[in-house]
Design a protein around this motif. Structure first.
Motif, mmCIF file in Angstrom:
data_model
loop_
_atom_site.group_PDB
_atom_site.id
_atom_site.type_symbol
_atom_site.label_atom_id
_atom_site.label_comp_id
_atom_site.label_asym_id
_atom_site.label_seq_id
_atom_site.Cartn_x
_atom_site.Cartn_y
_atom_site.Cartn_z
ATOM 1 N N ARG A 158 0.815 -1.217 0.000
ATOM 2 C CA ARG A 158 0.000 0.000 0.000
ATOM 3 C C ARG A 158 0.848 1.266 0.000
ATOM 4 N NH1 ARG A 158 -3.863 2.037 4.925
ATOM 5 N NH2 ARG A 158 -5.047 3.629 3.769
ATOM 6 N N ASP A 159 1.888 1.280 0.827
ATOM 7 C CA ASP A 159 2.721 2.478 0.905
ATOM 8 C C ASP A 159 3.404 2.781 -0.423
ATOM 9 O OD1 ASP A 159 2.002 2.900 3.510
ATOM 10 O OD2 ASP A 159 3.840 2.046 4.375
ATOM 11 N N ASP A 160 3.769 1.740 -1.163
ATOM 12 C CA ASP A 160 4.390 1.950 -2.474
ATOM 13 C C ASP A 160 3.418 2.660 -3.413
ATOM 14 O OD1 ASP A 160 6.827 0.545 -1.836
ATOM 15 O OD2 ASP A 160 5.685 -1.300 -1.995
ATOM 16 N N LEU A 161 2.168 2.243 -3.388
ATOM 17 C CA LEU A 161 1.172 2.864 -4.257
ATOM 18 C C LEU A 161 0.906 4.300 -3.841
ATOM 19 C CD1 LEU A 161 -1.387 -0.076 -4.586
ATOM 20 C CD2 LEU A 161 0.444 0.556 -6.159
ATOM 21 N N LYS A 162 0.880 4.558 -2.546
ATOM 22 C CA LYS A 162 0.640 5.917 -2.059
ATOM 23 C C LYS A 162 1.781 6.852 -2.444
ATOM 24 C CE LYS A 162 -1.383 6.490 1.932
ATOM 25 N NZ LYS A 162 -1.701 6.414 3.390
ATOM 26 N N LYS A 163 2.952 6.274 -2.676
ATOM 27 C CA LYS A 163 4.100 7.066 -3.107
ATOM 28 C C LYS A 163 4.185 7.200 -4.619
ATOM 29 C CE LYS A 163 6.865 5.766 0.943
ATOM 30 N NZ LYS A 163 8.061 4.987 1.405
ATOM 31 N N GLY A 164 3.226 6.592 -5.344
ATOM 32 C CA GLY A 164 3.175 6.768 -6.786
ATOM 33 C C GLY A 164 3.658 5.600 -7.612
ATOM 34 N N ALA A 165 3.913 4.449 -7.003
ATOM 35 C CA ALA A 165 4.373 3.288 -7.767
ATOM 36 C C ALA A 165 3.283 2.837 -8.742
ATOM 37 C CB ALA A 165 4.731 2.143 -6.824
ATOM 38 N N ASP A 166 3.710 2.433 -9.939
ATOM 39 C CA ASP A 166 2.788 1.946 -10.960
ATOM 40 C C ASP A 166 2.386 0.511 -10.622
ATOM 41 O OD1 ASP A 166 1.345 1.269 -13.191
ATOM 42 O OD2 ASP A 166 2.954 1.682 -14.633
ATOM 43 N N PRO A 167 1.097 0.241 -10.421
ATOM 44 C CA PRO A 167 0.684 -1.117 -10.030
ATOM 45 C C PRO A 167 0.624 -2.106 -11.181
ATOM 46 C CG PRO A 167 -1.236 0.284 -10.247
ATOM 47 C CD PRO A 167 -0.040 1.171 -10.467
ATOM 48 N N VAL A 168 0.683 -1.633 -12.423
ATOM 49 C CA VAL A 168 0.508 -2.513 -13.578
ATOM 50 C C VAL A 168 1.667 -3.495 -13.671
ATOM 51 C CG1 VAL A 168 0.281 -2.634 -16.091
ATOM 52 C CG2 VAL A 168 -0.859 -0.804 -14.801
ATOM 53 N N LEU A 219 0.747 -6.978 -2.340
ATOM 54 C CA LEU A 219 0.519 -7.638 -1.067
ATOM 55 C C LEU A 219 -0.299 -6.719 -0.174
ATOM 56 C CD1 LEU A 219 0.976 -9.720 1.190
ATOM 57 C CD2 LEU A 219 3.245 -8.724 1.557
ATOM 58 N N GLY A 220 -1.531 -7.137 0.143
ATOM 59 C CA GLY A 220 -2.359 -6.316 1.006
ATOM 60 C C GLY A 220 -3.823 -6.683 0.910
ATOM 61 N N ASP A 221 -4.630 -5.982 1.660
ATOM 62 C CA ASP A 221 -6.078 -6.173 1.700
ATOM 63 C C ASP A 221 -6.697 -5.405 0.540
ATOM 64 O OD1 ASP A 221 -8.840 -6.013 2.289
ATOM 65 O OD2 ASP A 221 -8.430 -6.234 4.430
ATOM 66 N N LEU A 278 -5.945 2.275 -7.027
ATOM 67 C CA LEU A 278 -5.699 1.816 -8.394
ATOM 68 C C LEU A 278 -6.357 2.754 -9.405
ATOM 69 C CD1 LEU A 278 -6.190 -2.040 -7.936
ATOM 70 C CD2 LEU A 278 -4.074 -0.697 -7.811
ATOM 71 N N PRO A 279 -5.836 2.782 -10.644
ATOM 72 C CA PRO A 279 -6.357 3.709 -11.655
ATOM 73 C C PRO A 279 -7.798 3.385 -12.056
ATOM 74 C CG PRO A 279 -4.732 2.211 -12.613
ATOM 75 C CD PRO A 279 -4.668 2.019 -11.137
#
Length: 298
Positions: A18-28, A33-35, A43-44
């Motif tokens: 989650r923290d990676d996504l909140k920092k702008g990591a591209d999920p594609v 790993l998470g709920d 997610l976009p």
């Protein structure tokens, strides 16, 4: 398939959180790993062309330490609507949806989908595995509900999911095969797929794709859904990824993917399988653009 403790730590480290996504990591093209309740809002929006879900069936079952407990029907209906509320904003206007379930949860999930989308079919597939029931019929069938966001605009490539069946009584006209082909392995006919699948093999210990996940679906099954209802480079999303089958098949078939899984062990298996897919894109039971009958081997 097994993981050493070193492999588990390594592959788990490749997953986003989650923290990676909140920092702008591209999920594609990542395993997250998470709920899913915490991840989906990050997610976009309107990016997913194909949603494949295998949520916990309404039975008590342990998943690597996390236990899903059976609920009353109304509670399970609320649970289904809750996760659909989270994933629906991610879907494109022409997206397709497949949801796996057993005979009990199927009654609930089908009704929920019908209230929200355009239900197009219910696929029933035959499970090889399973113990007999002394006071009931053995449960060897499961369902996959198929729905779309649009009534008229959606992707479906029936020609990509033809099933090659052996011809028992070859019929000829003027000495030539009628709707079948003679090969070195015998007489075969490529048939249109129906909504009853008797060619699916549940992954067992000797198959390379097998993992310890208790409800793992086969790559062949996910390949049918992916080929029929998406195109290359489309984004395929699975919010209940388990040990990674949806993402692995998407990668093998040159689609983009996002998968969410809350158990670290299963995420590690998913990442190992994604790594193996780079050198081995084969899918058991699928060759040369057609699907073969169960347990058929050239």
């Amino acid at each position: 398939m097994e993981l050493s403790s070193e492999e588990e730590a390594y592959y788990r480290g490749l997953c986003l959180q989650r923290d990676d996504l909140k920092k702008g990591a591209d999920p594609v093209n990542h395993t997250i790993l998470g709920d899913m309740r915490q991840i989906c809002p990050l997610l976009p929006k309107k990016s997913v062309s194909l949603l494949i879900c295998d949520p916990p069936y309404n039975v008590s079952k342990n998943f690597a330490g996390t236990t899903f407990r059976r609920q009353k029907a109304r509670q399970y209906e609320d649970y289904t609507n809750e996760w659909l509320d989270l994933v629906e904003p991610l879907l494109t206007d022409t997206a397709s949806i497949y949801v796996c379930c057993d005979y009990e949860s199927s009654l609930i999930i089908g009704n929920v989908l019908e209230d929200r989308f355009f239900v197009r079919n219910r696929i029933t597939w035959e499970r090889e595995k399973g113990r007999g029931a002394p006071t009931n019929w053995k449960n060897s069938m499961e369902d996959i509900w198929y729905a779309t966001l649009s009534r008229t605009h959606f992707t479906f490539h029936v020609e990509r999911v033809m099933l090659r069946r052996r011809v028992v009584a070859p019929y000829k006209v003027n000495g030539k095969p009628k709707d079948w082909e003679q090969t070195d392995d015998g007489a075969f006919r490529d048939t249109y797929p129906s909504n009853f699948w008797d060619d699916i093999t549940v992954p067992f210990w000797s198959m390379r794709e097998n993992t310890p996940h208790p409800t793992q679906k086969s790559e062949k099954m996910m390949a049918k859904l992916t080929l029929a209802s998406s195109n290359e480079k489309d984004l395929v999303f699975d919010p209940f990824l388990g040990s990674g089958t949806t993402s692995v098949v998407a990668k093998k078939l040159r689609r983009n993917y996002i998968g969410i899984e809350q158990e670290a062990l299963y995420c590690a298996f998913a990442e190992k399988r994604l790594h193996l897919a780079e050198s081995d894109p084969s899918i058991q039971g699928y060759e040369d653009g057609v699907f073969f009958e169960r347990n058929y081997k050239r």
